[in-house]
Design an enzyme around this catalytic site. Structure first.
Site, mmCIF file in Angstrom:
data_model
loop_
_atom_site.group_PDB
_atom_site.id
_atom_site.type_symbol
_atom_site.label_atom_id
_atom_site.label_comp_id
_atom_site.label_asym_id
_atom_site.label_seq_id
_atom_site.Cartn_x
_atom_site.Cartn_y
_atom_site.Cartn_z
ATOM 1 N N ARG A 195 -3.467 3.603 -11.517
ATOM 2 C CA ARG A 195 -3.965 4.724 -10.712
ATOM 3 C C ARG A 195 -5.276 5.254 -11.303
ATOM 4 N NH1 ARG A 195 1.820 5.866 -9.517
ATOM 5 N NH2 ARG A 195 2.143 6.843 -11.552
ATOM 6 N N PHE A 211 1.516 1.307 1.636
ATOM 7 C CA PHE A 211 2.795 1.495 0.931
ATOM 8 C C PHE A 211 2.611 2.623 -0.094
ATOM 9 C CE2 PHE A 211 2.176 -3.018 1.906
ATOM 10 C CZ PHE A 211 3.275 -3.288 2.713
ATOM 11 N N ASP A 233 2.545 4.913 4.969
ATOM 12 C CA ASP A 233 3.894 4.530 4.544
ATOM 13 C C ASP A 233 4.831 4.714 5.731
ATOM 14 O OD1 ASP A 233 5.279 4.204 1.512
ATOM 15 O OD2 ASP A 233 6.662 4.811 3.093
ATOM 16 N N SER A 234 5.877 3.915 5.786
ATOM 17 C CA SER A 234 6.808 3.991 6.911
ATOM 18 C C SER A 234 7.817 5.122 6.766
ATOM 19 C CB SER A 234 7.554 2.658 7.064
ATOM 20 O OG SER A 234 8.295 2.375 5.881
ATOM 21 N N ALA A 261 3.096 -0.379 7.115
ATOM 22 C CA ALA A 261 1.811 -0.640 6.456
ATOM 23 C C ALA A 261 1.178 -1.942 6.936
ATOM 24 C CB ALA A 261 2.002 -0.670 4.942
ATOM 25 N N ASP A 279 0.275 -2.146 -2.485
ATOM 26 C CA ASP A 279 1.334 -1.992 -3.495
ATOM 27 C C ASP A 279 2.701 -1.970 -2.815
ATOM 28 O OD1 ASP A 279 2.615 -1.558 -5.914
ATOM 29 O OD2 ASP A 279 2.335 0.608 -5.859
ATOM 30 N N CYS A 319 5.663 -6.167 -7.647
ATOM 31 C CA CYS A 319 6.645 -5.663 -8.617
ATOM 32 C C CYS A 319 7.920 -6.495 -8.599
ATOM 33 C CB CYS A 319 6.957 -4.192 -8.352
ATOM 34 S SG CYS A 319 7.723 -3.866 -6.753
#
Length: 375
Positions: A195, A211, A233-234, A261, A279, A319
């Site tokens: 970040r 996301f 974002d959803s 997204a 992300d 990730c």
């Protein structure tokens, strides 16, 4: 220790019991939590008894010392960090995150779930009066087939403390963390350094954060002087928290979009954004899903690379632990080739220092990322 390495089991251990492991000549090798599956024992110690009363205090204190050495303890600009990172801190199956005065734990094994009372006692001893609460959030991580009572809740709460949400600082930025209703433990601490890197490049740019969850990358970009930031974002709950975090930091030039997204990216005008952050959540949580995950990463990255402006930047991450950094880089390479654009790698990214990787457990390096320059 994998089940295939075991010649025989003496007695009838239950899942979560502490067992000792011996060589064929009877000599002691290690001790750890017994579990049912391909991994039969999660090793806790090679030279001591994990059943001893002070074991968890000793191990968590060691983890705390690592965070002290990393400059995170007592840092006025950063009041949240991961305190225990599973195998990286010699406590496989255990995650503990520190949010200013609250510890949020997640057990990923039966043994750690059953030890949560001892773990809570160790945390109270370590932090003393500065600890306001210990919250167990293992319902989504502990083995659901083990017959455990998987209900999230407080293991300890200081008298007068009655909140599921706190304001924390990360590199001077302010964030609201809700461990009761948020994903994981409430905040994605592993992206702290990445970040900050987004902030380094964001000034004057039009940024798209896909996301976005609670808007961590967005806050850094805005506070660094981005011309505009669009967060997508959803989850409506996540987007509400994004807006609150933007207001908390007194920032503007921000747009929130509650949408899928990938669909939003597909609808976006090419060249509108000159910095895109990709992300996504883990596309593969086991090896059986690896092939489909790599295809999904390729489609997503091809879309981002094709849409970013000339001379733009793409921060892209995975990730998924089963996706190693070489496979991820090769997938992004294929995505770039598909677009026909010239792409350079400016940086290779990973998790923060409070997510240490045991050198004998390289699988602990689960977060990998690339910073791309796209012509």
């Amino acid at each position: 220790m994998f089940s295939g390495a075991i010649a025989q089991i003496n007695g009838n251990p239950s899942e979560g019991d502490i067992v000792s492991v011996h060589a064929s000549d009877g000599s002691f090798l290690a001790a750890g939590h017994y579990q049912i599956g391909s991994i039969a024992v999660r090793i806790l110690s090679f030279d001591s008894n994990p059943s001893s009363p002070g074991f968890y205090y000793y191990m968590i204190s060691r983890a705390y010392s690592v965070r002290e050495a990393s400059g995170l303890v007592g840092n006025a600009e950063t009041t949240c960090f991961r305190l225990v990172h599973g195998e990286g801190d010699g406590l496989p199956g255990l995650i503990i995150d520190w949010y200013d005065s609250v510890c949020v734990m997640q057990a990923h094994s039966v043994g750690m779930f059953r030890a949560k009372g001892l773990i809570c006692d160790a945390l109270r001893k370590l932090f003393g009066d500065s600890l306001k609460a210990v919250y167990d959030k293992s319902s989504g991580t502990a083995p659901f087939k083990a017959g455990l009572n998987l209900i999230d809740g407080y293991l300890y709460k200081k008298e007068g403390f009655d909140s599921g949400e706190l304001e924390v600082l990360e590199n001077g930025r302010r964030f609201l963390v809700n461990w009761e209703e948020g994903q994981k433990t409430g905040f994605f601490l592993d992206q702290r350094d990445n970040r900050a890197l987004v902030g380094k490049y964001a000034a004057g740019r039009h940024v798209l954060n896909l996301f976005c969850y609670t808007g961590g990358f967005s806050i850094y970009a805005l506070s660094a002087g981005a011309a505009s930031v669009c967060s997508v974002d959803s989850s409506a709950r996540a987007m509400s928290l994004v807006d609150r975090n933007v207001a908390l930091n007194k920032l503007d030039n921000h747009t929130s979009v509650c949408d899928d997204a990938i669909e939003f990216l597909g609808k976006s005008e090419a060249g509108k954004y000159d910095l895109i952050i990709v992300d996504p959540p883990a596309f593969a949580k086991h090896r059986g899903a690896l092939k489909n995950a790599l295809r999904a990463y390729q489609r997503l990255n091809a879309a981002a690379i094709s849409k970013v402006a000339h001379g733009g930047l793409v921060f892209t991450f995975s990730c998924s632990q089963v996706v190693d950094k070489i496979s991820f880089a090769n997938t992004v390479f294929s995505a770039a080739a598909q677009t026909g654009r010239n792409v350079r790698i400016l940086d290779r990214l990973c998790q923060g220092c409070d997510h240490p990787v045991n050198i004998y457990h390289p699988e602990g390096e689960y977060l990998k990322g690339l910073l791309l320059y796209v012509e």
